[in-house]
Design a protein around this motif. Structure first.
Motif, mmCIF file in Angstrom:
data_model
loop_
_atom_site.group_PDB
_atom_site.id
_atom_site.type_symbol
_atom_site.label_atom_id
_atom_site.label_comp_id
_atom_site.label_asym_id
_atom_site.label_seq_id
_atom_site.Cartn_x
_atom_site.Cartn_y
_atom_site.Cartn_z
ATOM 1 N N GLU A 2 -27.940 58.954 11.580
ATOM 2 C CA GLU A 2 -27.993 57.488 11.597
ATOM 3 C C GLU A 2 -29.436 57.006 11.556
ATOM 4 O OE1 GLU A 2 -25.405 55.316 14.306
ATOM 5 O OE2 GLU A 2 -24.565 57.250 14.893
ATOM 6 N N ARG A 3 -29.628 55.806 11.009
ATOM 7 C CA ARG A 3 -30.945 55.179 10.980
ATOM 8 C C ARG A 3 -30.995 54.042 11.976
ATOM 9 N NH1 ARG A 3 -33.618 53.690 5.354
ATOM 10 N NH2 ARG A 3 -35.363 53.319 6.717
ATOM 11 N N PHE A 4 -32.112 53.939 12.656
ATOM 12 C CA PHE A 4 -32.321 52.857 13.614
ATOM 13 C C PHE A 4 -33.632 52.160 13.297
ATOM 14 C CE2 PHE A 4 -29.490 55.798 15.689
ATOM 15 C CZ PHE A 4 -28.550 54.957 16.238
ATOM 16 N N TYR A 16 -31.919 48.574 16.832
ATOM 17 C CA TYR A 16 -30.628 48.298 16.201
ATOM 18 C C TYR A 16 -30.397 49.263 15.058
ATOM 19 C CZ TYR A 16 -33.525 45.577 12.962
ATOM 20 O OH TYR A 16 -34.473 45.177 12.063
ATOM 21 N N GLY A 17 -29.127 49.495 14.749
ATOM 22 C CA GLY A 17 -28.743 50.420 13.693
ATOM 23 C C GLY A 17 -28.786 49.787 12.316
ATOM 24 N N ALA A 18 -28.565 50.608 11.307
ATOM 25 C CA ALA A 18 -28.598 50.130 9.921
ATOM 26 C C ALA A 18 -27.506 49.097 9.662
ATOM 27 C CB ALA A 18 -28.459 51.304 8.959
ATOM 28 N N ASP A 19 -26.318 49.286 10.234
ATOM 29 C CA ASP A 19 -25.217 48.330 10.071
ATOM 30 C C ASP A 19 -25.129 47.426 11.295
ATOM 31 O OD1 ASP A 19 -24.531 49.429 7.640
ATOM 32 O OD2 ASP A 19 -22.953 50.691 8.457
ATOM 33 N N ALA A 20 -24.884 46.155 11.072
ATOM 34 C CA ALA A 20 -24.741 45.195 12.161
ATOM 35 C C ALA A 20 -23.372 45.345 12.825
ATOM 36 C CB ALA A 20 -24.903 43.778 11.622
ATOM 37 N N TYR A 21 -23.249 44.841 14.045
ATOM 38 C CA TYR A 21 -21.991 44.835 14.785
ATOM 39 C C TYR A 21 -21.209 43.585 14.408
ATOM 40 C CZ TYR A 21 -18.880 44.124 18.770
ATOM 41 O OH TYR A 21 -17.797 43.899 19.566
ATOM 42 N N SER A 22 -19.923 43.755 14.127
ATOM 43 C CA SER A 22 -19.068 42.610 13.839
ATOM 44 C C SER A 22 -17.611 42.970 14.088
ATOM 45 C CB SER A 22 -19.214 42.163 12.381
ATOM 46 O OG SER A 22 -18.286 41.130 12.096
ATOM 47 N N ILE A 23 -16.900 42.055 14.706
ATOM 48 C CA ILE A 23 -15.445 42.216 14.886
ATOM 49 C C ILE A 23 -14.721 40.980 14.351
ATOM 50 C CG2 ILE A 23 -15.516 43.903 16.762
ATOM 51 C CD1 ILE A 23 -15.203 41.592 18.748
ATOM 52 N N SER A 24 -15.296 40.379 13.320
ATOM 53 C CA SER A 24 -14.714 39.159 12.741
ATOM 54 C C SER A 24 -13.299 39.379 12.232
ATOM 55 C CB SER A 24 -15.599 38.629 11.620
ATOM 56 O OG SER A 24 -15.770 39.609 10.615
ATOM 57 N N GLN A 25 -12.983 40.609 11.802
ATOM 58 C CA GLN A 25 -11.635 40.905 11.320
ATOM 59 C C GLN A 25 -10.602 40.873 12.450
ATOM 60 O OE1 GLN A 25 -14.204 43.010 11.501
ATOM 61 N NE2 GLN A 25 -13.580 45.121 11.788
ATOM 62 N N THR A 44 -32.309 39.140 14.481
ATOM 63 C CA THR A 44 -33.084 40.368 14.367
ATOM 64 C C THR A 44 -33.250 40.842 12.939
ATOM 65 O OG1 THR A 44 -32.308 41.026 16.553
ATOM 66 C CG2 THR A 44 -33.272 42.732 15.210
ATOM 67 N N ARG A 45 -32.211 40.747 12.152
ATOM 68 C CA ARG A 45 -32.230 41.270 10.783
ATOM 69 C C ARG A 45 -32.652 40.195 9.787
ATOM 70 N NH1 ARG A 45 -28.988 45.816 10.884
ATOM 71 N NH2 ARG A 45 -27.892 46.022 12.849
ATOM 72 N N PRO A 46 -33.331 40.606 8.729
ATOM 73 C CA PRO A 46 -33.639 39.628 7.687
ATOM 74 C C PRO A 46 -32.408 39.406 6.795
ATOM 75 C CG PRO A 46 -34.581 41.753 7.128
ATOM 76 C CD PRO A 46 -33.963 41.897 8.496
ATOM 77 N N TYR A 47 -32.023 38.169 6.594
ATOM 78 C CA TYR A 47 -30.883 37.817 5.745
ATOM 79 C C TYR A 47 -31.328 36.804 4.701
ATOM 80 C CZ TYR A 47 -27.576 39.864 9.093
ATOM 81 O OH TYR A 47 -26.866 40.712 9.888
ATOM 82 N N ALA A 48 -30.914 37.020 3.473
ATOM 83 C CA ALA A 48 -31.111 36.015 2.427
ATOM 84 C C ALA A 48 -30.047 34.930 2.620
ATOM 85 C CB ALA A 48 -30.957 36.657 1.050
ATOM 86 N N GLU A 49 -30.292 33.765 2.077
ATOM 87 C CA GLU A 49 -29.332 32.665 2.218
ATOM 88 C C GLU A 49 -27.952 33.051 1.690
ATOM 89 O OE1 GLU A 49 -28.635 28.052 0.826
ATOM 90 O OE2 GLU A 49 -30.636 28.911 0.696
ATOM 91 N N THR A 50 -27.902 33.781 0.579
ATOM 92 C CA THR A 50 -26.609 34.190 0.021
ATOM 93 C C THR A 50 -25.883 35.149 0.962
ATOM 94 O OG1 THR A 50 -27.705 35.952 -1.234
ATOM 95 C CG2 THR A 50 -27.294 33.871 -2.378
#
Length: 78
Positions: A2-4, A16-25, A44-50
């Motif tokens: 894993e990458r951190f 934080y890990g490469a994938d974000a945490y989400s339980i939206s489903q 924490t993570r950089p996100y583009a508007e899209t």
């Protein structure tokens, strides 16, 4: 394998890990249990508007957000 990553914010380090945490489903399950308030964190993570728009769309429709993980939410610990 894993990458951190480490982000430095306000004199503290956040790992934080490469994938974000989400339980939206699982939103409907959580609402059935009485959860009415949810938090979406883009700090924490950089996100583009899209990417932000895609995340919000998935959350609104109770779909899994791409490139995320549910941590221990989907497995029985004991």
């Amino acid at each position: 394998g894993e990458r951190f990553f480490v982000a430095h914010e306000s004199c503290k380090s956040v790992v934080y890990g490469a994938d974000a945490y989400s339980i939206s489903q699982h939103r409907q399950t959580l609402e059935a249990l009485g959860v009415r308030a949810f938090r979406v964190d883009f700090l924490t993570r950089p996100y583009a508007e899209t990417q932000i728009q895609a995340v919000l769309k998935a959350i609104r429709s109770s779909q899994k957000v791409p490139d995320t993980h549910p941590a221990n939410f989907e497995r029985q610990l004991l």
